[in-house]
Motif scaffolding. Sequence first.
Motif, PDB file in Angstrom:
ATOM      1  N   TYR A  60       0.868  -1.237   0.176  1.00  0.00           N
ATOM      2  CA  TYR A  60      -0.047   0.039  -0.003  1.00  0.00           C
ATOM      3  C   TYR A  60       0.990   1.289  -0.090  1.00  0.00           C
ATOM      4  CZ  TYR A  60      -3.853  -2.864   1.179  1.00  0.00           C
ATOM      5  OH  TYR A  60      -5.071  -3.722   1.153  1.00  0.00           O
ATOM      6  N   THR A  61       0.332   2.357  -0.468  1.00  0.00           N
ATOM      7  CA  THR A  61       1.028   3.575  -0.593  1.00  0.00           C
ATOM      8  C   THR A  61       0.414   4.603   0.782  1.00  0.00           C
ATOM      9  OG1 THR A  61       1.557   3.389  -2.888  1.00  0.00           O
ATOM     10  CG2 THR A  61       1.581   5.662  -2.050  1.00  0.00           C
ATOM     11  N   ILE A  62       1.136   4.915   1.358  1.00  0.00           N
ATOM     12  CA  ILE A  62       0.821   6.193   2.300  1.00  0.00           C
ATOM     13  C   ILE A  62       1.693   7.611   2.096  1.00  0.00           C
ATOM     14  CG2 ILE A  62       0.731   6.605   4.630  1.00  0.00           C
ATOM     15  CD1 ILE A  62       0.695   3.766   5.382  1.00  0.00           C
ATOM     16  N   LEU A  63       0.821   8.316   2.092  1.00  0.00           N
ATOM     17  CA  LEU A  63       1.433   9.718   1.939  1.00  0.00           C
ATOM     18  C   LEU A  63       1.418  10.440   3.379  1.00  0.00           C
ATOM     19  CD1 LEU A  63       2.372  12.555   0.686  1.00  0.00           C
ATOM     20  CD2 LEU A  63      -0.520  13.031   0.056  1.00  0.00           C
ATOM     21  N   ILE A  64       2.321  11.069   3.479  1.00  0.00           N
ATOM     22  CA  ILE A  64       2.656  11.779   5.173  1.00  0.00           C
ATOM     23  C   ILE A  64       3.004  13.111   4.877  1.00  0.00           C
ATOM     24  CG2 ILE A  64       4.213  11.620   6.907  1.00  0.00           C
ATOM     25  CD1 ILE A  64       5.173   8.783   6.391  1.00  0.00           C
ATOM     26  N   VAL A  65       1.996  13.916   5.442  1.00  0.00           N
ATOM     27  CA  VAL A  65       2.216  15.305   5.266  1.00  0.00           C
ATOM     28  C   VAL A  65       2.391  16.150   6.545  1.00  0.00           C
ATOM     29  CG1 VAL A  65       0.875  17.530   4.405  1.00  0.00           C
ATOM     30  CG2 VAL A  65       0.305  14.882   3.307  1.00  0.00           C
ATOM     31  N   ASN A  82       8.096   2.648   6.582  1.00  0.00           N
ATOM     32  CA  ASN A  82       8.672   2.172   5.401  1.00  0.00           C
ATOM     33  C   ASN A  82       8.943   0.681   4.979  1.00  0.00           C
ATOM     34  OD1 ASN A  82      11.042   1.961   6.584  1.00  0.00           O
ATOM     35  ND2 ASN A  82      12.009   3.637   6.078  1.00  0.00           N
ATOM     36  N   GLU A  83       9.256  -0.157   6.093  1.00  0.00           N
ATOM     37  CA  GLU A  83       9.127  -1.414   5.553  1.00  0.00           C
ATOM     38  C   GLU A  83       8.067  -2.201   5.242  1.00  0.00           C
ATOM     39  OE1 GLU A  83      10.967  -3.876   8.878  1.00  0.00           O
ATOM     40  OE2 GLU A  83      12.853  -2.679   8.862  1.00  0.00           O
ATOM     41  N   GLU A  84       6.714  -1.673   5.459  1.00  0.00           N
ATOM     42  CA  GLU A  84       5.589  -2.227   5.246  1.00  0.00           C
ATOM     43  C   GLU A  84       4.850  -1.522   3.994  1.00  0.00           C
ATOM     44  OE1 GLU A  84       2.925  -3.509   8.413  1.00  0.00           O
ATOM     45  OE2 GLU A  84       4.607  -2.922   9.908  1.00  0.00           O
ATOM     46  N   TYR A  85       5.108  -0.293   3.928  1.00  0.00           N
ATOM     47  CA  TYR A  85       4.233   0.638   3.009  1.00  0.00           C
ATOM     48  C   TYR A  85       5.454   1.418   1.838  1.00  0.00           C
ATOM     49  CZ  TYR A  85       0.913  -0.268   6.323  1.00  0.00           C
ATOM     50  OH  TYR A  85       0.110  -1.102   7.390  1.00  0.00           O
ATOM     51  N   ASN A  86       4.774   1.622   0.862  1.00  0.00           N
ATOM     52  CA  ASN A  86       5.512   2.643  -0.077  1.00  0.00           C
ATOM     53  C   ASN A  86       5.040   3.923   0.529  1.00  0.00           C
ATOM     54  OD1 ASN A  86       6.598   0.855  -2.065  1.00  0.00           O
ATOM     55  ND2 ASN A  86       4.451   0.574  -2.874  1.00  0.00           N
ATOM     56  N   ILE A  87       6.106   4.760   0.809  1.00  0.00           N
ATOM     57  CA  ILE A  87       6.011   6.297   1.359  1.00  0.00           C
ATOM     58  C   ILE A  87       6.158   7.309   0.516  1.00  0.00           C
ATOM     59  CG2 ILE A  87       6.698   7.537   3.317  1.00  0.00           C
ATOM     60  CD1 ILE A  87       5.382   5.013   4.219  1.00  0.00           C
ATOM     61  N   LYS A  88       5.179   8.080   0.284  1.00  0.00           N
ATOM     62  CA  LYS A  88       5.159   9.367  -0.278  1.00  0.00           C
ATOM     63  C   LYS A  88       5.386  10.636   0.819  1.00  0.00           C
ATOM     64  CE  LYS A  88       4.878   7.684  -4.294  1.00  0.00           C
ATOM     65  NZ  LYS A  88       6.155   7.938  -5.445  1.00  0.00           N
ATOM     66  N   VAL A  89       6.063  11.643   0.735  1.00  0.00           N
ATOM     67  CA  VAL A  89       5.869  12.695   1.676  1.00  0.00           C
ATOM     68  C   VAL A  89       5.705  13.941   1.074  1.00  0.00           C
ATOM     69  CG1 VAL A  89       7.632  11.693   3.251  1.00  0.00           C
ATOM     70  CG2 VAL A  89       8.454  13.007   1.763  1.00  0.00           C
ATOM     71  N   ALA A  90       5.144  14.927   1.768  1.00  0.00           N
ATOM     72  CA  ALA A  90       4.926  16.330   1.453  1.00  0.00           C
ATOM     73  C   ALA A  90       5.075  17.308   2.710  1.00  0.00           C
ATOM     74  CB  ALA A  90       3.304  16.599   0.907  1.00  0.00           C
ATOM     75  N   ASP A 104      -3.259   5.168  -0.782  1.00  0.00           N
ATOM     76  CA  ASP A 104      -3.953   4.330  -0.158  1.00  0.00           C
ATOM     77  C   ASP A 104      -4.617   5.020   1.088  1.00  0.00           C
ATOM     78  OD1 ASP A 104      -4.312   1.806  -2.052  1.00  0.00           O
ATOM     79  OD2 ASP A 104      -2.268   2.044  -1.700  1.00  0.00           O
ATOM     80  N   LEU A 105      -3.722   5.710   1.705  1.00  0.00           N
ATOM     81  CA  LEU A 105      -3.980   6.317   3.099  1.00  0.00           C
ATOM     82  C   LEU A 105      -3.109   7.688   3.189  1.00  0.00           C
ATOM     83  CD1 LEU A 105      -4.794   4.692   6.276  1.00  0.00           C
ATOM     84  CD2 LEU A 105      -2.982   6.656   6.380  1.00  0.00           C
ATOM     85  N   ILE A 106      -3.739   8.651   3.855  1.00  0.00           N
ATOM     86  CA  ILE A 106      -3.007   9.800   4.021  1.00  0.00           C
ATOM     87  C   ILE A 106      -2.856  10.146   5.375  1.00  0.00           C
ATOM     88  CG2 ILE A 106      -2.707  12.502   3.596  1.00  0.00           C
ATOM     89  CD1 ILE A 106      -4.462  11.971   1.060  1.00  0.00           C
ATOM     90  N   LEU A 107      -1.584  10.435   6.053  1.00  0.00           N
ATOM     91  CA  LEU A 107      -1.342  10.694   7.588  1.00  0.00           C
ATOM     92  C   LEU A 107      -0.839  12.340   7.529  1.00  0.00           C
ATOM     93  CD1 LEU A 107       1.166   8.199   8.796  1.00  0.00           C
ATOM     94  CD2 LEU A 107      -1.343   8.181   9.146  1.00  0.00           C
ATOM     95  N   LEU A 108      -1.727  12.999   7.698  1.00  0.00           N
ATOM     96  CA  LEU A 108      -1.978  14.398   7.885  1.00  0.00           C
ATOM     97  C   LEU A 108      -1.581  15.343   8.814  1.00  0.00           C
ATOM     98  CD1 LEU A 108      -2.340  16.911   5.689  1.00  0.00           C
ATOM     99  CD2 LEU A 108      -4.966  16.420   6.116  1.00  0.00           C
ATOM    100  N   ASP A 109      -0.844  16.224   9.053  1.00  0.00           N
ATOM    101  CA  ASP A 109      -0.620  17.093  10.108  1.00  0.00           C
ATOM    102  C   ASP A 109      -1.474  18.197  10.122  1.00  0.00           C
ATOM    103  OD1 ASP A 109       0.661  18.475  12.419  1.00  0.00           O
ATOM    104  OD2 ASP A 109       2.078  19.462  10.958  1.00  0.00           O
ATOM    105  N   ILE A 110      -1.988  18.923  11.123  1.00  0.00           N
ATOM    106  CA  ILE A 110      -2.798  19.826  11.346  1.00  0.00           C
ATOM    107  C   ILE A 110      -2.183  21.291  11.042  1.00  0.00           C
ATOM    108  CG2 ILE A 110      -4.613  21.092  12.537  1.00  0.00           C
ATOM    109  CD1 ILE A 110      -5.671  18.483  13.475  1.00  0.00           C
TER     110      ILE A 110
END
Length: 337
Positions: free
Chosen positions: A4-9, A24-32, A48-54
Amino acid sequence: MNKYTILIVDDTPENLDVLAGILNEEYNIKVAKNGKIALKIAEKFLPDLILLDIMMPEMDGYEVCRNLKNNIQTKNIPVIFVTAKDQEVDEKLGFEAGAVDYLTKPIRPTITKARIKTHLKLANQTKALAIEVDKKTKEIQNTQLEIIRKLGLAAEYKDNETGAHIIRMSTYSKLLALEYGIPEYEANLLFNAAPMHDIGKIGIPDNILQKPGKLNDKEWQIMKTHSNIGAKIIGDHPSDLLKMAKIVALEHHEKYNGKGYPRGLKDNEISIYASIVAIADVFDALTSKRPYKEPWPSEKALNLIKEERGEHFHPELVDCFINIFDKILEVKLNFQD
């Protein structure tokens, strides 16, 4: 198995490193590092999912989330807010913006991984359900269309006509609608509604419907009731298709000059859909063999339609029919009795 791909913001590099290191061992990571970049990456890669800072400059996490949810391409991506804010009001704002969960800093790896797995699983279940619902919906729609076609065909067989007539006049109707400028969605509706135009003939006695000679006045009055019978058979239904089918069944024998039936409507009082079917139906009837007549040559039928421009037929539709006459002849050739 594809990861799965996860975007971290997050606008803080250290926070990006921490989360990326955990995942990063379990997922493809994109960062912004800011909201604008995050929106571009989300639309391009559809994670597939986004981790988003406020708390970010220029565009905070709430605004980013609202933008994601307002974009048809990204609206179904689950968003988890990751932030130092832990007040109830902050969580409420996050959920109102469209987030599915809320993680507070400092990050706890075990909980973070568990929440991510849970929401990825839920998202997959939602996708699978949506696909199944869409499949079933299409099956129902196709079944409804097939029933409509079969009913139309039943009426045509009662009138000694063929399935090819249904295909030809429905296709003529669609081509004419498109040439007139009717949107494709409505033209397709008309294609599927047109087979019901003579459904009311089911209610006409066989001795009248299949009479080889000319009808007398009493028989003709009975024959003309098939328009109202058809409208009653179709009835009132919220479906766009059945609404159109009812109008076509009721009005396809109205004439532009007001001398048609059953209500004597004229010019633009007549539904444009019924006016289209009128031309398509008359042309196909003239050029087809019937118990009481031989088929007319196509050019002779076209000449009659031209002569009836502004009388029987809507003048602009006659012009459109002339414009697409080569296409009409092609359909006629491809779907012979």
